[in-house]
Scaffold this active site. Structure first.
Site, PDB file in Angstrom:
ATOM      1  N   ASN A 136       0.821  -1.212   0.000  1.00  0.00           N
ATOM      2  CA  ASN A 136       0.000   0.000   0.000  1.00  0.00           C
ATOM      3  C   ASN A 136       0.858   1.267   0.000  1.00  0.00           C
ATOM      4  OD1 ASN A 136       0.984  -0.010   2.591  1.00  0.00           O
ATOM      5  ND2 ASN A 136      -1.011  -0.085   3.608  1.00  0.00           N
ATOM      6  N   HIS A 138       3.374   1.876   2.113  1.00  0.00           N
ATOM      7  CA  HIS A 138       3.889   2.303   3.417  1.00  0.00           C
ATOM      8  C   HIS A 138       5.413   2.170   3.473  1.00  0.00           C
ATOM      9  CE1 HIS A 138       3.495  -2.059   4.815  1.00  0.00           C
ATOM     10  NE2 HIS A 138       4.709  -1.746   5.240  1.00  0.00           N
ATOM     11  N   GLU A 143       1.618   4.184   7.527  1.00  0.00           N
ATOM     12  CA  GLU A 143       0.557   3.674   6.671  1.00  0.00           C
ATOM     13  C   GLU A 143      -0.131   4.829   5.934  1.00  0.00           C
ATOM     14  OE1 GLU A 143       0.092   0.568   6.229  1.00  0.00           O
ATOM     15  OE2 GLU A 143       0.840  -0.493   7.990  1.00  0.00           O
TER      16      GLU A 143
END
Length: 245
Positions: A136, A138, A143
């Site tokens: 994603n 990160h 995050e």
């Protein structure tokens, strides 16, 4: 950004290890920012080989790690303290007193995060920061969010991160739910950044992070603004942006 394409994970590891080795040779007292997880294992193996051959001396180096699980003691076999000693520190000559990681056993989050940021600042900042990148986008445990994080902080791990890390534990229930991590601002203050990426499953996020808009929804995208970033990835990870590099 400088993009280096490798044939596979092994070549990626060697090329990335060469960047770190050059840093140590040119500046023997380098402050190294290090990462954990499966991605950097090949790098650490190569650095150990060169050290044992007498080609690399870490005796003047210092290190800071990106992150640590909150609630795990340093001797827990899934702590990042344990990982770093197993894969690198115990096999090279970096002085123990120059190794620092967030203390997962310290449950006072504010105090530990402040201590860690102060230690990095007192050392003069990180010369070379090694990063991996999640599916994603990160970096560390930063995050996707509404804003970019600043200093070291305590984060609640997302379901996807817990799922990705459960292979290291007996079950997903055993994965800690929180971690201490350097913030995006801390990472961006490193003088050089080296990010490694391997695998076709990362191809979409590689294109999005390095050639898409800069957004905290893709934390790694902020690296586009850093003046000295080297991206080392294998052909599979670069497969969807060959027209751009």
């Amino acid at each position: 950004m400088k993009f280096i394409c490798a044939k596979d994970y092994q070549e990626m590891s060697r090329k990335a290890a060469s960047v770190i080795a050059a840093q140590v040779v040119l500046k023997p007292d380098s402050i190294l920012g290090l990462a954990t997880g499966s991605s950097p294992i090949g790098i650490y193996e190569q650095l150990v080989v060169w050290h044992r051959q007498g080609d690399l001396d870490f005796s003047q180096c210092s290190s800071f790690n990106l992150d640590e699980y909150r609630g795990l003691t340093a001797d827990h076999d899934q702590s990042y303290h344990y990982f770093m000693h197993q894969h690198l520190f115990d096999a090279i000559n970096i002085p123990a007193e120059r190794i620092d990681l967030p203390d997962g056993a310290q449950m006072d989050a504010a105090a530990e995060c402040a201590r860690y940021d102060a230690a990095i600042a007192a050392a003069g900042g990180v010369d070379l920061q090694l990063l991996g990148m999640g599916l994603n986008g990160h970096i560390g445990f930063n995050e996707p969010d509404e804003v970019f994080s600043k200093g070291t902080h305590c984060v609640d791990l997302t379901t996807s991160t817990i799922e990705a890390n459960k292979r290291f534990f007996a079950s997903a229930d055993d994965v800690p739910r929180q971690a201490y991590t350097m913030g995006v601002q801390t990472i961006m203050q490193a003088r050089k950044i080296l990010i490694i990426i391997s695998g076709e499953n990362k191809a979409d996020i590689v294109r999005e992070a390095f050639f898409g808009p800069i957004t905290p929804q893709v934390p790694a995208s902020i690296l586009q603004l850093h003046p000295d970033v080297t991206v080392v990835a294998d052909e599979a990870a670069f497969s969807k942006c060959r027209d751009l590099i």
